[in-house]
Design a protein around this motif. Structure first.
Motif, PDB file in Angstrom:
ATOM      1  N   GLY A   1     -10.958  10.038  12.232  1.00  0.00           N
ATOM      2  CA  GLY A   1     -10.554   9.606  10.901  1.00  0.00           C
ATOM      3  C   GLY A   1     -11.107   8.262  10.487  1.00  0.00           C
ATOM      4  N   TRP A   2     -11.574   7.488  11.455  1.00  0.00           N
ATOM      5  CA  TRP A   2     -12.129   6.180  11.149  1.00  0.00           C
ATOM      6  C   TRP A   2     -13.640   6.269  10.963  1.00  0.00           C
ATOM      7  CZ3 TRP A   2      -9.687   1.916   9.833  1.00  0.00           C
ATOM      8  CH2 TRP A   2      -8.385   1.651  10.296  1.00  0.00           C
ATOM      9  N   SER A   3     -14.170   5.443  10.080  1.00  0.00           N
ATOM     10  CA  SER A   3     -15.597   5.120  10.083  1.00  0.00           C
ATOM     11  C   SER A   3     -15.713   3.656  10.476  1.00  0.00           C
ATOM     12  CB  SER A   3     -16.223   5.340   8.701  1.00  0.00           C
ATOM     13  OG  SER A   3     -15.755   4.366   7.785  1.00  0.00           O
ATOM     14  N   ALA A   4     -16.864   3.278  11.003  1.00  0.00           N
ATOM     15  CA  ALA A   4     -17.064   1.872  11.397  1.00  0.00           C
ATOM     16  C   ALA A   4     -16.940   0.957  10.184  1.00  0.00           C
ATOM     17  CB  ALA A   4     -18.423   1.708  12.065  1.00  0.00           C
TER      18      ALA A   4
ATOM     19  N   PHE B   1     -13.300   0.464   9.227  1.00  0.00           N
ATOM     20  CA  PHE B   1     -12.589  -0.393  10.169  1.00  0.00           C
ATOM     21  C   PHE B   1     -12.991  -1.858   9.987  1.00  0.00           C
ATOM     22  CE2 PHE B   1     -11.525  -2.531  14.053  1.00  0.00           C
ATOM     23  CZ  PHE B   1     -10.339  -1.936  14.452  1.00  0.00           C
ATOM     24  N   CYS B   2     -14.287  -2.108   9.810  1.00  0.00           N
ATOM     25  CA  CYS B   2     -14.754  -3.491   9.642  1.00  0.00           C
ATOM     26  C   CYS B   2     -14.156  -4.128   8.387  1.00  0.00           C
ATOM     27  CB  CYS B   2     -16.279  -3.528   9.577  1.00  0.00           C
ATOM     28  SG  CYS B   2     -17.091  -3.151  11.149  1.00  0.00           S
ATOM     29  N   VAL B   3     -14.074  -3.347   7.313  1.00  0.00           N
ATOM     30  CA  VAL B   3     -13.474  -3.862   6.083  1.00  0.00           C
ATOM     31  C   VAL B   3     -11.995  -4.166   6.305  1.00  0.00           C
ATOM     32  CG1 VAL B   3     -12.793  -3.243   3.729  1.00  0.00           C
ATOM     33  CG2 VAL B   3     -15.113  -2.782   4.520  1.00  0.00           C
ATOM     34  N   ARG B   4     -11.297  -3.250   6.979  1.00  0.00           N
ATOM     35  CA  ARG B   4      -9.878  -3.457   7.248  1.00  0.00           C
ATOM     36  C   ARG B   4      -9.674  -4.712   8.107  1.00  0.00           C
ATOM     37  NH1 ARG B   4      -6.091   0.678   7.804  1.00  0.00           N
ATOM     38  NH2 ARG B   4      -7.397   1.816   6.327  1.00  0.00           N
TER      39      ARG B   4
ATOM     40  N   ILE C   1      -4.273  -2.606  13.710  1.00  0.00           N
ATOM     41  CA  ILE C   1      -5.025  -1.737  12.804  1.00  0.00           C
ATOM     42  C   ILE C   1      -5.228  -0.354  13.427  1.00  0.00           C
ATOM     43  CG2 ILE C   1      -7.269  -1.406  11.675  1.00  0.00           C
ATOM     44  CD1 ILE C   1      -7.425  -4.474  11.410  1.00  0.00           C
ATOM     45  N   LEU C   2      -5.567  -0.317  14.711  1.00  0.00           N
ATOM     46  CA  LEU C   2      -5.766   0.956  15.402  1.00  0.00           C
ATOM     47  C   LEU C   2      -4.465   1.750  15.470  1.00  0.00           C
ATOM     48  CD1 LEU C   2      -8.053  -0.362  18.258  1.00  0.00           C
ATOM     49  CD2 LEU C   2      -8.725   1.358  16.569  1.00  0.00           C
ATOM     50  N   ASP C   3      -3.370   1.062  15.752  1.00  0.00           N
ATOM     51  CA  ASP C   3      -2.080   1.752  15.819  1.00  0.00           C
ATOM     52  C   ASP C   3      -1.675   2.315  14.456  1.00  0.00           C
ATOM     53  OD1 ASP C   3      -1.763   1.270  18.513  1.00  0.00           O
ATOM     54  OD2 ASP C   3      -0.473  -0.485  18.249  1.00  0.00           O
ATOM     55  N   ALA C   4      -1.971   1.564  13.387  1.00  0.00           N
ATOM     56  CA  ALA C   4      -1.579   2.011  12.045  1.00  0.00           C
ATOM     57  C   ALA C   4      -2.379   3.220  11.594  1.00  0.00           C
ATOM     58  CB  ALA C   4      -1.753   0.854  11.056  1.00  0.00           C
ATOM     59  N   GLY C   5      -3.623   3.330  12.045  1.00  0.00           N
ATOM     60  CA  GLY C   5      -4.435   4.490  11.701  1.00  0.00           C
ATOM     61  C   GLY C   5      -5.212   4.314  10.420  1.00  0.00           C
TER      62      GLY C   5
ATOM     63  N   ARG D   1      -5.381   6.007   7.648  1.00  0.00           N
ATOM     64  CA  ARG D   1      -4.835   6.413   6.364  1.00  0.00           C
ATOM     65  C   ARG D   1      -3.874   5.391   5.774  1.00  0.00           C
ATOM     66  NH1 ARG D   1      -5.782  10.798   9.302  1.00  0.00           N
ATOM     67  NH2 ARG D   1      -6.965  12.494   8.314  1.00  0.00           N
ATOM     68  N   GLN D   2      -3.630   4.304   6.501  1.00  0.00           N
ATOM     69  CA  GLN D   2      -2.812   3.245   5.946  1.00  0.00           C
ATOM     70  C   GLN D   2      -3.517   2.675   4.732  1.00  0.00           C
ATOM     71  OE1 GLN D   2      -1.668  -0.009   8.609  1.00  0.00           O
ATOM     72  NE2 GLN D   2      -2.208  -1.410   6.966  1.00  0.00           N
ATOM     73  N   ALA D   3      -2.775   2.355   3.688  1.00  0.00           N
ATOM     74  CA  ALA D   3      -3.389   1.771   2.498  1.00  0.00           C
ATOM     75  C   ALA D   3      -4.084   0.480   2.873  1.00  0.00           C
ATOM     76  CB  ALA D   3      -2.323   1.485   1.442  1.00  0.00           C
ATOM     77  N   PRO D   4      -5.367   0.332   2.529  1.00  0.00           N
ATOM     78  CA  PRO D   4      -6.093  -0.870   2.931  1.00  0.00           C
ATOM     79  C   PRO D   4      -5.540  -2.118   2.265  1.00  0.00           C
ATOM     80  CG  PRO D   4      -7.393   0.420   1.383  1.00  0.00           C
ATOM     81  CD  PRO D   4      -6.192   1.245   1.706  1.00  0.00           C
ATOM     82  N   LEU D   5      -5.663  -3.220   2.958  1.00  0.00           N
ATOM     83  CA  LEU D   5      -5.248  -4.509   2.407  1.00  0.00           C
ATOM     84  C   LEU D   5      -6.165  -4.880   1.264  1.00  0.00           C
ATOM     85  CD1 LEU D   5      -3.445  -7.065   2.842  1.00  0.00           C
ATOM     86  CD2 LEU D   5      -5.352  -7.982   4.166  1.00  0.00           C
TER      87      LEU D   5
END
Length: 487
Positions: free
Chosen positions: A418-421, A424-427, A475-479, A481-485
């Motif tokens: 479900g993640w893309s790099a 994740f970097c943006v998050r 961040i990894l635990d939240a997954g 699909r969590q709404a991005p900050l």
């Protein structure tokens, strides 16, 4: 009372409308004449507007989702642009407040006692694969005092060749031997670090149009070097043990391959170490096809159970490259190359062409350290500190941590489904933590899209490292699909 409530509600709505209008008026980049990926167009427009004074320190930028709406782009694109702008130290995000233009006057990195100059505040930087700072400072001070008393500074301040300083070559041979590579004086070349050594090896081996093989994920500067030299890069498929021999064989049969670049021990960026059987298979192919290998071993000493270098198996076709930067002092910029005698002269010529010589003063310091045992002490301290940080990272990341053996200065993390790099970097950047997406190391577009590199040694303060790793764990635990900050 009812009228007062209605008035308050109307006032709140008016303020909300004013905020929206203000955000829309804050900054909207003009991309009409720009080329390239949209996210980079935004970053370049931001940089240009800061340089022109249109944006100044402390100016607030619109949230990346609002900017996406204004520009008719996806939020992923503007989020990636903001993450890159954070990486370039153009902007900063403050949780709950927004995104602001950075200012050098108040945000310059602090120089802490006994360390290299690295940020003591601002974003936690886990994107740079540098050695741990501060370990050589006290040794350097005493060595400089000794040099001042030696009466030899005039010679070290003058032009030199390797023939003038035999003890430097002798020290280089000792360092190469420590990496498992036997070398004669004729075969040994001193360079301004390993990156310079790689460049000189490519200059010595290759002509424009030649094919250079490397893995699908590889050392970042290699791509730029190949482009500058007019080389064609071909990517080798890899598995859990390293580059696949059958794919090397296929490429060598199909194309006129001139050289192969590999990092067999603690590969950049994946941290994988190639087993002995795979090294032997690759050496067999080198001999069969007459292809030269550039074997990069800058991280070799960090691996306690490392295998013998491929140079031992194919010495007449291998150029071995090591460096002192990861262990002693990166600012000294001293690296060592062992090349077959028939190629060593061409590599010396490339050194002369690119920088004339490695500064003799720097090489003298390194040579003294190798000879008097200081290098042994600094290596032991660096390895111990790296081991401690590896343990800390794996403790905090828990089940998300890689399952391979802990060693070296970085981790390679394959992200959960479900993640893309990029995502994740943006998050992470939104939480003031910088990491590198796998695509930065990719030779082919499909590689590295769902992986990140986490560097453990750039941050001088272990507490900042712990905070950064804890943010990544959250961040990894939240997954995904969590709404991005929203920045």
């Amino acid at each position: 009372m009812q009228i007062d409530l209605i008035a308050l509600k109307i006032t709140a709505e008016i303020e909300t409308i004013k905020e929206i209008i203000a955000l829309m008026a804050i900054w909207k980049p003009d991309l009409t004449s720009r080329r390239g990926p949209k996210y980079l167009q935004i970053v370049e427009a931001l940089s240009d507007d800061i340089a022109a004074g249109i944006l100044t320190f402390g100016d607030r930028l619109p949230p990346h989702r609002e900017l996406a709406y204004q520009l008719s782009l996806s939020p992923n694109t503007t989020g990636r642009a903001y993450a890159e702008a954070v990486n370039r130290a153009l902007i900063r995000g403050e949780v709950g407040r927004g995104t602001f233009v950075r200012g050098p006057a108040t945000e310059a990195p602090a120089l802490e006692s006994g360390t290299l100059q690295r940020p003591a505040n601002g974003p936690i930087d886990l994107s740079r694969n540098l050695p741990l700072p501060g370990l050589a400072g006290e040794k350097l001070a005493s060595t400089c005092i000794e040099l001042g008393r030696s009466g030899n500074l005039a010679a070290l301040a003058d032009y030199q060749t390797e023939a003038d300083l035999h003890r430097h070559t002798a020290a280089a041979m000792l360092w190469l031997k420590r990496h498992g590579v036997a070398s004669t004086a004729e075969e040994t070349v001193i360079t301004a670090g390993a990156q310079h050594g790689i460049l000189c090896a490519l200059m010595a081996l290759c002509e424009p149009g030649d094919v250079l093989l490397t893995e699908q994920l590889t050392y970042q500067p290699l791509k730029a070097m190949a482009a500058r030299l007019g080389l064609k890069i071909a990517a080798i498929a890899s598995d859990s043990q390293g580059p696949c021999p059958e794919d090397i064989d296929r490429l060598c049969r199909q194309r006129r391959v001139r050289a192969l670049y590999l990092t067999p021990t603690l590969h950049t960026p994946t941290g994988r170490t190639m087993p002995q059987e795979r090294r032997e298979a690759i050496a067999t192919l080198l001999n069969a096809h007459g292809v030269h290998l550039i074997e990069d071993d800058v991280f070799g000493l960090f691996h306690p159970g490392r295998q013998q270098p491929i140079a031992r198996l194919a010495p007449e076709l291998t150029i071995s490259i090591t460096s002192t930067s990861k262990y002693l002092a990166p600012g000294l910029r001293v690296g060592f190359v062992r090349a077959p005698a028939r190629l060593a002269g061409a590599i010396r010529g490339a050194v002369n062409l690119s920088c004339w010589m490695t500064p003799p003063l720097n090489t003298e310091i390194v040579a003294r350290w190798i000879g008097d045992g200081t290098a042994d002490e600094l290596v032991a301290r660096q390895l111990s500190a790296a081991s401690g940080r590896q343990a800390l990272a794996r403790q905090i990341l828990g089940e998300h941590a890689p399952r391979d053996r802990a060693a070296g200065l970085h981790l390679w993390l394959d992200l959960p489904d479900g993640w893309s790099a990029d995502q994740f970097c943006v998050r992470a950047a939104g939480r003031n933590v910088l990491v590198t997406g796998g695509e930065a190391f990719a030779i082919i577009p499909s590689a590295g899209k769902t992986s990140i590199r986490i560097c453990l040694s750039h941050e001088a303060d272990a507490a900042r490292l712990e905070t950064g790793l804890s943010v990544l764990r959250h961040i990894l635990d939240a997954g995904p699909r969590q709404a991005p900050l929203v920045l």
